[in-house]
Motif scaffolding. Structure first.
Motif, mmCIF file in Angstrom:
data_model
loop_
_atom_site.group_PDB
_atom_site.id
_atom_site.type_symbol
_atom_site.label_atom_id
_atom_site.label_comp_id
_atom_site.label_asym_id
_atom_site.label_seq_id
_atom_site.Cartn_x
_atom_site.Cartn_y
_atom_site.Cartn_z
ATOM 1 N N TYR A 73 0.870 -1.125 0.085
ATOM 2 C CA TYR A 73 0.149 0.014 0.025
ATOM 3 C C TYR A 73 0.890 1.226 0.010
ATOM 4 C CZ TYR A 73 -2.882 3.667 1.661
ATOM 5 O OH TYR A 73 -3.647 4.841 1.933
ATOM 6 N N VAL A 74 0.679 2.194 -0.869
ATOM 7 C CA VAL A 74 1.227 3.365 -1.058
ATOM 8 C C VAL A 74 0.542 4.436 -0.510
ATOM 9 C CG1 VAL A 74 2.478 5.095 -2.596
ATOM 10 C CG2 VAL A 74 2.908 2.648 -2.735
ATOM 11 N N ASN A 75 0.709 5.378 0.582
ATOM 12 C CA ASN A 75 0.015 6.233 0.903
ATOM 13 C C ASN A 75 0.118 7.427 -0.177
ATOM 14 O OD1 ASN A 75 -1.268 8.485 2.259
ATOM 15 N ND2 ASN A 75 -0.439 7.863 4.080
ATOM 16 N N PRO A 76 -1.010 7.926 -0.669
ATOM 17 C CA PRO A 76 -0.743 8.985 -1.892
ATOM 18 C C PRO A 76 -0.048 10.421 -1.194
ATOM 19 C CG PRO A 76 -3.099 8.222 -1.713
ATOM 20 C CD PRO A 76 -2.418 7.534 -0.613
ATOM 21 N N ALA A 77 -0.367 10.578 0.124
ATOM 22 C CA ALA A 77 0.484 11.632 0.993
ATOM 23 C C ALA A 77 2.238 11.637 0.784
ATOM 24 C CB ALA A 77 -0.269 11.959 2.047
ATOM 25 N N VAL A 78 2.266 10.159 0.784
ATOM 26 C CA VAL A 78 3.756 9.646 0.878
ATOM 27 C C VAL A 78 4.298 8.918 -0.216
ATOM 28 C CG1 VAL A 78 5.670 9.233 2.478
ATOM 29 C CG2 VAL A 78 3.581 10.233 3.369
ATOM 30 N N PRO A 79 4.238 9.311 -1.411
ATOM 31 C CA PRO A 79 4.547 8.272 -2.499
ATOM 32 C C PRO A 79 5.671 7.500 -2.480
ATOM 33 C CG PRO A 79 4.422 10.469 -3.408
ATOM 34 C CD PRO A 79 4.281 10.415 -1.903
ATOM 35 N N THR A 80 6.754 8.094 -1.464
ATOM 36 C CA THR A 80 8.169 7.294 -1.723
ATOM 37 C C THR A 80 8.148 6.346 -0.548
ATOM 38 O OG1 THR A 80 8.790 9.146 -0.346
ATOM 39 C CG2 THR A 80 9.115 9.439 -2.483
ATOM 40 N N GLU A 81 7.016 5.991 -0.186
ATOM 41 C CA GLU A 81 6.817 4.763 1.009
ATOM 42 C C GLU A 81 5.586 3.793 0.698
ATOM 43 O OE1 GLU A 81 5.771 4.852 5.741
ATOM 44 O OE2 GLU A 81 7.416 6.665 5.356
ATOM 45 N N ARG A 82 6.029 2.658 1.170
ATOM 46 C CA ARG A 82 4.863 1.746 0.960
ATOM 47 C C ARG A 82 5.024 0.729 2.047
ATOM 48 N NH1 ARG A 82 6.370 -2.246 -4.183
ATOM 49 N NH2 ARG A 82 8.508 -3.397 -3.271
ATOM 50 N N THR A 83 3.871 0.249 2.443
ATOM 51 C CA THR A 83 3.887 -0.873 3.641
ATOM 52 C C THR A 83 2.941 -1.868 3.337
ATOM 53 O OG1 THR A 83 3.560 -0.945 6.033
ATOM 54 C CG2 THR A 83 1.807 0.344 4.593
ATOM 55 N N ILE A 104 5.839 -4.718 7.225
ATOM 56 C CA ILE A 104 6.752 -4.431 6.582
ATOM 57 C C ILE A 104 6.749 -3.064 5.732
ATOM 58 C CG2 ILE A 104 8.202 -5.177 4.511
ATOM 59 C CD1 ILE A 104 7.106 -7.974 4.996
ATOM 60 N N ARG A 105 7.935 -2.147 5.866
ATOM 61 C CA ARG A 105 7.749 -0.921 5.355
ATOM 62 C C ARG A 105 9.060 -0.757 4.455
ATOM 63 N NH1 ARG A 105 10.551 3.412 7.763
ATOM 64 N NH2 ARG A 105 9.884 5.405 6.834
ATOM 65 N N GLN A 106 8.877 -0.090 3.386
ATOM 66 C CA GLN A 106 10.134 0.062 2.409
ATOM 67 C C GLN A 106 9.738 1.589 1.677
ATOM 68 O OE1 GLN A 106 9.599 -2.776 -0.722
ATOM 69 N NE2 GLN A 106 10.647 -4.404 0.434
ATOM 70 N N VAL A 107 10.997 2.222 1.464
ATOM 71 C CA VAL A 107 11.154 3.509 1.063
ATOM 72 C C VAL A 107 11.822 3.391 -0.413
ATOM 73 C CG1 VAL A 107 11.321 4.664 3.256
ATOM 74 C CG2 VAL A 107 13.290 3.762 2.438
ATOM 75 N N GLN A 112 14.668 2.183 -6.699
ATOM 76 C CA GLN A 112 14.713 0.933 -5.797
ATOM 77 C C GLN A 112 13.828 1.069 -4.564
ATOM 78 O OE1 GLN A 112 15.440 -1.344 -7.347
ATOM 79 N NE2 GLN A 112 17.440 -1.732 -7.675
ATOM 80 N N TRP A 113 12.981 0.000 -4.256
ATOM 81 C CA TRP A 113 12.428 0.060 -2.547
ATOM 82 C C TRP A 113 13.352 -0.877 -1.741
ATOM 83 C CZ3 TRP A 113 8.247 2.561 -1.756
ATOM 84 C CH2 TRP A 113 7.471 3.046 -2.878
ATOM 85 N N VAL A 114 13.759 0.061 -0.745
ATOM 86 C CA VAL A 114 14.672 -0.439 0.183
ATOM 87 C C VAL A 114 13.808 -0.569 1.376
ATOM 88 C CG1 VAL A 114 16.838 -0.044 1.404
ATOM 89 C CG2 VAL A 114 16.483 0.750 -0.819
#
Length: 144
Positions: A73-83, A104-107, A112-114
């Motif tokens: 899930y990518v929060n539209p307010a923070v597109p560089t982060e997914r969970t 799990i959280r990735q930036v 690249q998702w890290v």
């Protein structure tokens, strides 16, 4: 469809409806029992988990095993982060220790998702929201 199979199917479908019918002689507490009868885990925890995570896309749900796995899930307010979240219901009783949440959280760094750390407070808050919702559902069954 042959008749015995149809009867078995209808009996299976009628079981959850009978549990909610509130027929004669039923006590309100029976409707809100802390144990589940129609799925493999506590129904209040299951419903509360689905309600709480409903904004996320689901990758896997198993009501008998008590596992819910969301997709990224990518929060539209923070597109560089997914969970991604995994909820495991461990018991048929409505108890705090019957619920386990993992996240799990990735930036996104340069395309690249890290992996990134998840704070324990975030996971605890999610567990608290699910437990509160489950208790509200149970209270509603008692008074409803």
């Amino acid at each position: 469809m042959n008749r015995p199979l149809l009867i078995a199917l209808l009996a299976t479908l009628a079981l959850p409806m009978a549990a909610c019918s509130g027929g004669k002689g039923r006590v309100a507490g029976d409707l809100a029992a802390s144990k589940v009868t129609t799925i493999g885990v506590n129904s209040y925890l299951w419903r509360a988990s689905l309600d709480t995570l409903s904004f996320m896309p689901m990758a896997q749900t198993d009501s008998n095993g008590g596992v819910i796995v969301t997709d990224w899930y990518v929060n539209p307010a923070v597109p560089t982060e997914r969970t991604k979240v995994t909820v495991t219901i461990l018991d048929q009783d409505l108890r705090a220790d019957a619920l386990r949440v993992a996240q799990i959280r990735q930036v996104n760094q340069g395309g690249q998702w890290v992996e990134a750390p998840v704070t324990a407070a975030t996971v605890q808050k999610l567990e608290d929201i699910i437990l509160t919702r489950a208790r509200d559902l149970r209270r509603g069954a008692i008074t409803g």
